[in-house]
Scaffold this motif. Structure first.
Motif, mmCIF file in Angstrom:
data_model
loop_
_atom_site.group_PDB
_atom_site.id
_atom_site.type_symbol
_atom_site.label_atom_id
_atom_site.label_comp_id
_atom_site.label_asym_id
_atom_site.label_seq_id
_atom_site.Cartn_x
_atom_site.Cartn_y
_atom_site.Cartn_z
ATOM 1 N N TRP A 54 0.849 -1.200 0.000
ATOM 2 C CA TRP A 54 0.000 0.000 0.000
ATOM 3 C C TRP A 54 0.886 1.253 0.000
ATOM 4 O O TRP A 54 1.926 1.301 0.685
ATOM 5 C CB TRP A 54 -0.870 -0.043 1.261
ATOM 6 C CG TRP A 54 -1.906 1.032 1.340
ATOM 7 C CD1 TRP A 54 -2.724 1.477 0.339
ATOM 8 C CD2 TRP A 54 -2.249 1.786 2.508
ATOM 9 N NE1 TRP A 54 -3.564 2.444 0.814
ATOM 10 C CE2 TRP A 54 -3.295 2.649 2.135
ATOM 11 C CE3 TRP A 54 -1.795 1.804 3.822
ATOM 12 C CZ2 TRP A 54 -3.878 3.546 3.046
ATOM 13 C CZ3 TRP A 54 -2.378 2.684 4.717
ATOM 14 C CH2 TRP A 54 -3.407 3.543 4.328
ATOM 15 N N LEU A 128 -3.619 2.288 10.171
ATOM 16 C CA LEU A 128 -3.926 2.535 8.761
ATOM 17 C C LEU A 128 -3.620 1.280 7.960
ATOM 18 O O LEU A 128 -2.515 0.735 8.051
ATOM 19 C CB LEU A 128 -3.084 3.695 8.208
ATOM 20 C CG LEU A 128 -3.317 5.080 8.825
ATOM 21 C CD1 LEU A 128 -2.406 6.109 8.157
ATOM 22 C CD2 LEU A 128 -4.781 5.509 8.684
ATOM 23 N N GLU A 130 -5.510 -2.190 5.362
ATOM 24 C CA GLU A 130 -6.719 -2.936 4.989
ATOM 25 C C GLU A 130 -7.222 -3.875 6.083
ATOM 26 O O GLU A 130 -8.382 -4.240 6.072
ATOM 27 C CB GLU A 130 -6.446 -3.739 3.715
ATOM 28 C CG GLU A 130 -5.366 -4.787 3.918
ATOM 29 C CD GLU A 130 -5.322 -5.793 2.769
ATOM 30 O OE1 GLU A 130 -4.580 -5.547 1.821
ATOM 31 O OE2 GLU A 130 -6.016 -6.824 2.851
ATOM 32 N N ALA A 132 -8.587 -4.325 9.111
ATOM 33 C CA ALA A 132 -9.255 -3.721 10.267
ATOM 34 C C ALA A 132 -9.449 -4.769 11.367
ATOM 35 O O ALA A 132 -9.426 -4.446 12.562
ATOM 36 C CB ALA A 132 -10.600 -3.145 9.845
ATOM 37 N N ASN A 146 -8.278 3.501 10.298
ATOM 38 C CA ASN A 146 -8.484 4.250 9.054
ATOM 39 C C ASN A 146 -9.381 5.468 9.250
ATOM 40 O O ASN A 146 -10.379 5.628 8.520
ATOM 41 C CB ASN A 146 -9.059 3.331 7.962
ATOM 42 C CG ASN A 146 -8.082 2.233 7.594
ATOM 43 O OD1 ASN A 146 -6.882 2.498 7.424
ATOM 44 N ND2 ASN A 146 -8.556 1.007 7.515
ATOM 45 N N LEU A 151 -6.713 10.064 6.922
ATOM 46 C CA LEU A 151 -6.419 9.580 5.563
ATOM 47 C C LEU A 151 -6.519 10.699 4.535
ATOM 48 O O LEU A 151 -5.682 10.798 3.637
ATOM 49 C CB LEU A 151 -7.372 8.440 5.198
ATOM 50 C CG LEU A 151 -6.893 7.070 5.676
ATOM 51 C CD1 LEU A 151 -7.971 6.026 5.450
ATOM 52 C CD2 LEU A 151 -5.590 6.646 4.994
#
Ligand code: GLY
Ligand code: MN
Ligand code: MN
Length: 443
Positions: A54, A128, A130, A132, A146, A151
């Protein structure tokens, strides 16, 4: 300046920018844990597509590996919490190079379950990335996973590149241009799309999976397909159509930073009007590039591109009428149906293109051009692509023919040009207070 110094300056700048982001959006948080991402198998399969980390992780360090973590605490050296499983199926070597690794504290974990113990005690963390679910298991509160405000701030900020990032974007351009030169040669030598693709990969010495996006290598009428994905191969060369036009949209990555370059080449015996259009597009693209500077509205630049393309269509007798009118009534969009460009960086279409501020206000694209990916007013240090296009797309032309727009199009000529597909010319451009710096042409 040597790479190590440049990188350290980049890390110093990130420390400052992320501290500002944290203090302004989550003043009661002490640190941010950033996840590189997870590897995901195809549906009902045990194979995964190649992994790319990412962007917000990659900005801290060039490590394209799943399930790695950066812990950012204002004022402290950033920490890499590297998961290096014991695994005899894959190469799990953690390749560190001192130019970046010296700027980071590195802790290696054999099991992901060690992560919780590595996190600072008594501190409030934001997460931060994907995963969670993992963040929740670590005890991070839902409103710290997030958070939209954080963000937006970081996405907006990513448009402005550090000197280190600019040097990597330059490098990605130099690298890709070797492939573009080889691709042009393969086209002129009569290669098919597969041959041209292989010539590109070989000249860049890259694997398909290392590219920032799948090469678009379109011969003749396929040049009208904006994101053409095939690579036609002819076992029987006698059945291969003659190469008239090559549209190649291909980049490279340099430690995560992408180039995104398009060139269009025509054979000497291609339609003379196509040659005139190609020259005209080269000229107007260079003029647009020169207008990339701080304060430039990308929406306004996009419109200027439409007017220039409409004028080119009129000058070449493909459309009749006044250029401004052809833009206002949508005729130019039939020939140029995509945006003039986008932000470029760790992602090809980099984040934050439609943010009007750090606070997350959205600058929506104009109604006439909903696909425009960049609606920002450019800051010094922003890197964008400038990629005007002019295509003869059968489906869009047919739709126009049946509408009021059809009257202003010279159908005889438009039909003659359809087999040549179209034109796109794309460079990567840095906005500076001294004006535009073309990272592609200057490479
Ligand atoms: N290569 C995709 C684009 O130019 O945006
Ligand atoms: Mn492109
Ligand atoms: Mn592009």
């Amino acid at each position: 300046m040597d790479t190590q110094t440049l990188f350290q300056q980049h890390i110093d700048a990130l420390q400052q920018r992320w501290s500002d982001a944290l203090h302004n959006t989550l003043p009661d948080c002490d640190a941010i844990l950033v996840h590189s991402g997870g590897s995901h198998n195809y549906y009902a399969d045990d194979h995964a597509p190649p992994f790319k980390a990412w962007g917000h992780f990659l900005r801290w360090l060039p490590l394209d590996r799943p399930d790695q973590f950066v812990l950012f605490t204002p004022g402290n050296k950033p920490r890499l919490l590297a998961w290096v499983p014991s695994d005899f199926w894959h190469d799990q070597t953690l390749n560190t190079e001192s130019w970046w690794a010296d700027s980071i504290d590195i802790t290696v974990m054999e099991n992901l379950s060690e992560l919780a113990a590595q996190l600072p005690r008594g501190q409030t963390l934001a997460f931060l990335g994907e995963n969670a679910g993992l963040a929740a298991e670590l005890g991070i509160a839902a409103d710290r996973i997030n958070p939209a405000a954080l963000l937006s701030w970081l996405d907006f900020d990513r448009a402005v590149k550090t000197d280190y990032e600019i040097s990597r974007l330059r490098e990605a351009n130099v690298h890709a241009l070797r492939g573009h030169a080889a691709a042009e040669q393969a086209f002129r030598a009569g290669g098919d799309e597969y041959d041209i693709h292989q010539a590109y990969l070989a000249a860049c010495r890259v694997l398909d999976q290392e590219l920032p996006y799948s090469n678009i290598i379109a011969l003749n009428e396929k040049a009208a397909i904006l994101h053409y994905q095939n690579k036609r191969r002819y076992a029987d060369r006698a059945s291969q159509p003659e190469n008239q036009v090559l549209l190649i949209d291909a980049g490279c990555r340099a430690h995560g930073y992408c180039s995104d370059i398009t060139r269009t080449w025509a054979a000497a015996d291609a339609h003379p009007v196509f040659h005139d259009l190609l020259l005209g597009m080269q000229t107007l693209q260079e003029e647009l590039v020169q207008r990339v500077k701080p304060g430039t509205s990308f929406v306004s630049l996009h419109r200027q591109a439409h007017v220039a393309i409409a004028q080119l269509l009129v000058d070449n007798d493909i459309c009749h009428g006044n250029a401004e009118t052809l833009v206002d009534n949508g005729t130019s969009t039939v020939f140029f149906p995509h945006g003039l460009g986008h932000l470029l960086g760790l992602q090809v279409h980099d984040v934050g293109g439609r943010l009007a501020s750090r606070k997350g206000d959205i600058a929506a694209p104009p109604e006439a051009w909903p696909g425009l990916r960049n609606t920002r007013t450019l800051d010094a240090g922003a890197v964008v692509t400038i990629e005007p296009g002019l295509y003869f797309i059968p489906a869009l032309l047919e739709k126009a023919r049946g509408s009021s727009l059809g009257k202003s199009i010279n159908w005889t000529l438009a039909e003659e040009l359809m087999p040549f597909g179209g034109i796109r010319i794309e460079d990567n451009v840095l906005a500076t207070s001294d004006g535009a710096v073309n990272l592609t042409r200057g490479a």
